[in-house]
Design an enzyme around this catalytic site. Structure first.
Site, PDB file in Angstrom:
ATOM      1  N   PRO A 194       0.852  -1.190   0.000  1.00 42.00           N
ATOM      2  CG  PRO A 194       0.042  -1.028   2.183  1.00 42.00           C
ATOM      3  CD  PRO A 194       0.761  -1.948   1.250  1.00 42.00           C
ATOM      4  CG  MET A 195       3.611   2.489  -1.666  1.00 45.69           C
ATOM      5  SD  MET A 195       4.944   2.586  -2.883  1.00 45.69           S
ATOM      6  CE  MET A 195       4.292   1.586  -4.212  1.00 45.69           C
ATOM      7  CB  ALA A 196      -0.460   7.392   1.140  1.00 49.17           C
ATOM      8  CD  GLN A 238      -1.950   0.012   4.978  1.00 50.13           C
ATOM      9  OE1 GLN A 238      -1.778   1.111   4.479  1.00 50.13           O
ATOM     10  NE2 GLN A 238      -0.964  -0.737   5.440  1.00 50.13           N
ATOM     11  CB  CYS A 260       2.882   6.126   9.264  1.00 55.50           C
ATOM     12  SG  CYS A 260       3.244   7.781   8.664  1.00 55.50           S
ATOM     13  N   GLY A 280      10.758  -4.610   2.032  1.00 55.97           N
ATOM     14  CA  GLY A 280      11.874  -3.669   2.116  1.00 55.97           C
ATOM     15  C   GLY A 280      12.946  -3.948   1.096  1.00 55.97           C
ATOM     16  N   GLY A 302       7.098  -2.234  -2.767  1.00 53.93           N
ATOM     17  CA  GLY A 302       6.633  -0.859  -2.818  1.00 53.93           C
ATOM     18  C   GLY A 302       7.343  -0.040  -3.871  1.00 53.93           C
ATOM     19  NE  ARG A 303      11.332   2.397  -0.838  1.00 51.01           N
ATOM     20  CZ  ARG A 303      12.483   2.318  -0.186  1.00 51.01           C
ATOM     21  NH1 ARG A 303      13.226   3.396  -0.077  1.00 51.01           N
ATOM     22  NH2 ARG A 303      12.885   1.175   0.355  1.00 51.01           N
TER      23      ARG A 303
END
Ligand SMILES: Cc1cc2nc3c(=O)[nH]c(=O)nc-3n(C[C@H](O)[C@H](O)[C@H](O)COP(=O)(O)O)c2cc1C
Length: 396
Positions: free
Chosen positions: A19-21, A90, A121, A226, A249-250
């Site tokens: 999940p990435m805001a 999420q 966070c 990660g 993620g990234r």
């Protein structure tokens, strides 16, 4: 490696879009999901069974308070497109009653098939008030939140999972206690971003902590997160830690096709997507159209797309002025014009497009409320501050 079972949901490939805001909205999830499906080898129909053959794709976090208030933005965040067989939402929350109400709303109104709780966070304005990655330090509050959420999902077919960091800093690790607590409360999987709040996004993730967690948690899947920048990294994490699945993620920012590579790699295929700039431009156009449809407003959609454009360009030869102009697009016509002006004949640039991307930075002294570290038990005086922590959150 076999699939991943999250409660009743069989996830064919043990890969999760983190999940990435501001990133993992329905359009971006769709690009990632379709890329993932393209990585399923045609000669492995066994993998294509089930609702999530090519992994799980989680929405941007939504705060439980905004959700129960049904703000337009929170309703947008939890919207899914028709192709999402598993609607993953999420939630972020600091108050057990509000989290309970949000979970109840999602479950009883059939708005989600999977609910993840966010305890990761690291942003100072959130941790300073006791929220995010420093919340599990208060084990009673953490327990009350997950128990409330678990009570609302128990007996339903909506599994509850959690995602967290290792703790506040190297001297205040919380992940093992928190994970055991969550396992006992009945969560269906536990994801660990192997950094502390103090690490922020710096250095390299401590994959050893994922291995330690996997040893400690025997009843539910452990997901490692990660610094997965390639399919090979994903396989290496599994090899190194024994984790049951990976959360990415990234690494997929500006590179949704990474999911093709990931899904292929877990199926034992060496298919890898290496797009030239013309193919990247095609994905961008599609992304833009999906964004306009999603936001229902061209300017808003294109503004949201701008950060993706800089990620998409990573490694390709695109001059400073062209990048700047792309960073200012406001209409689909402008986007087309500026993409066409690029040297679209260039091939995949190799290493320049690979490796770390997105948020980075140096370690930060974690901000916690004064006295927070003195006890692992919650005190009434913190509650008001915590409520503010929920109001000021915007990312993970
Ligand atoms: C722009 C951005 C937004 C994020 N938003 C969230 C979020 O909403 N919820 C969450 O649990 N984590 C969030 N994270 C953290 C990621 O889910 C993930 O744990 C972290 O980026 C480490 O994984 P990676 O190395 O694969 O990027 C966010 C990260 C980034 C870079």
């Amino acid at each position: 490696m076999s699939g991943l079972q999250i409660g009743p949901i069989a996830v064919g490939t043990p890969v999760v879009l983190a999940p990435m805001a501001g990133v993992t909205n329905a359009p971006f999830r769709r690009l990632c999901r379709e890329a993932g499906a393209a990585g399923l080898p045609a000669d492995r129909p066994d993998l294509a069974a089930g609702p999530a053959p090519a992994g799980l794709y989680v929405a941007e976090m939504v705060t439980s308070r905004a959700l129960v208030e049904r703000t337009p933005e929170s309703m947008r965040i939890i919207s899914h497109d028709a192709g999402e067989a598993v609607r993953s939402v999420q939630l972020y929350g600091v108050d057990p009653a509000t989290v309970r109400a949000a979970v109840r709303m999602l479950v009883t109104e059939d708005r989600a098939d999977h609910i993840d709780l966010n305890f990761g966070c690291p942003v100072a304005k959130v941790t300073r008030k006791g929220g995010g990655a420093v919340l599990p330090w208060k084990s009673d509050l953490f327990g009350a939140i997950i128990t409330a959420a678990a009570e609302e999902t128990r007996g339903t077919d909506v599994p509850l999972t959690i995602k967290m960091r290792m703790g506040i800093d190297a001297d205040h690790l919380t992940y093992l206690d928190a994970a055991r607590h969550a396992q006992d409360a009945g969560v269906a999987a536990i994801a660990l971003h192997a950094r502390t709040a103090a690490d922020y996004y710096s250095g390299t993730a401590h994959w050893d902590a994922i291995a330690t967690l996997k040893q400690a948690i025997t009843e539910v899947p452990v997901l490692g997160n990660g610094d997965i920048w390639s399919a090979e990294d994903a396989l290496a994490m599994v090899e190194h830690t024994g984790c049951d699945g990976v959360v990415v993620g990234r690494g997929c920012q500006g590179r949704p096709w990474l999911f093709t590579d990931l899904v292929a790699a877990f199926a034992g295929s060496d298919l890898r997507v290496r797009p030239g700039l013309a193919e990247v431009a095609e994905v961008i156009r599609r992304h833009a159209l999906l964004m306009v449809e999603h936001f229902g407003e061209e300017l808003k959609a294109l503004r949201e797309l701008r950060k993706h454009l800089s990620w998409y360009m990573k490694g390709y030869v695109v001059g400073g002025e062209a990048r700047r102009q792309l960073g200012l697009v406001s209409t689909l016509a402008e986007l087309d014009e500026r993409l066409e002006a690029l040297d679209l004949s260039q091939p995949y640039p190799g290493e320049a497009a690979e490796g770390p991307r997105g948020r980075a930075g140096s370690p930060k002294r974690p901000h916690v409320p004064e006295g927070w570290l003195d006890s692992r038990v919650m005190d009434e005086s913190w509650r008001a501050q915590l409520a503010e922590a929920e109001l000021s959150i915007s990312g993970g």
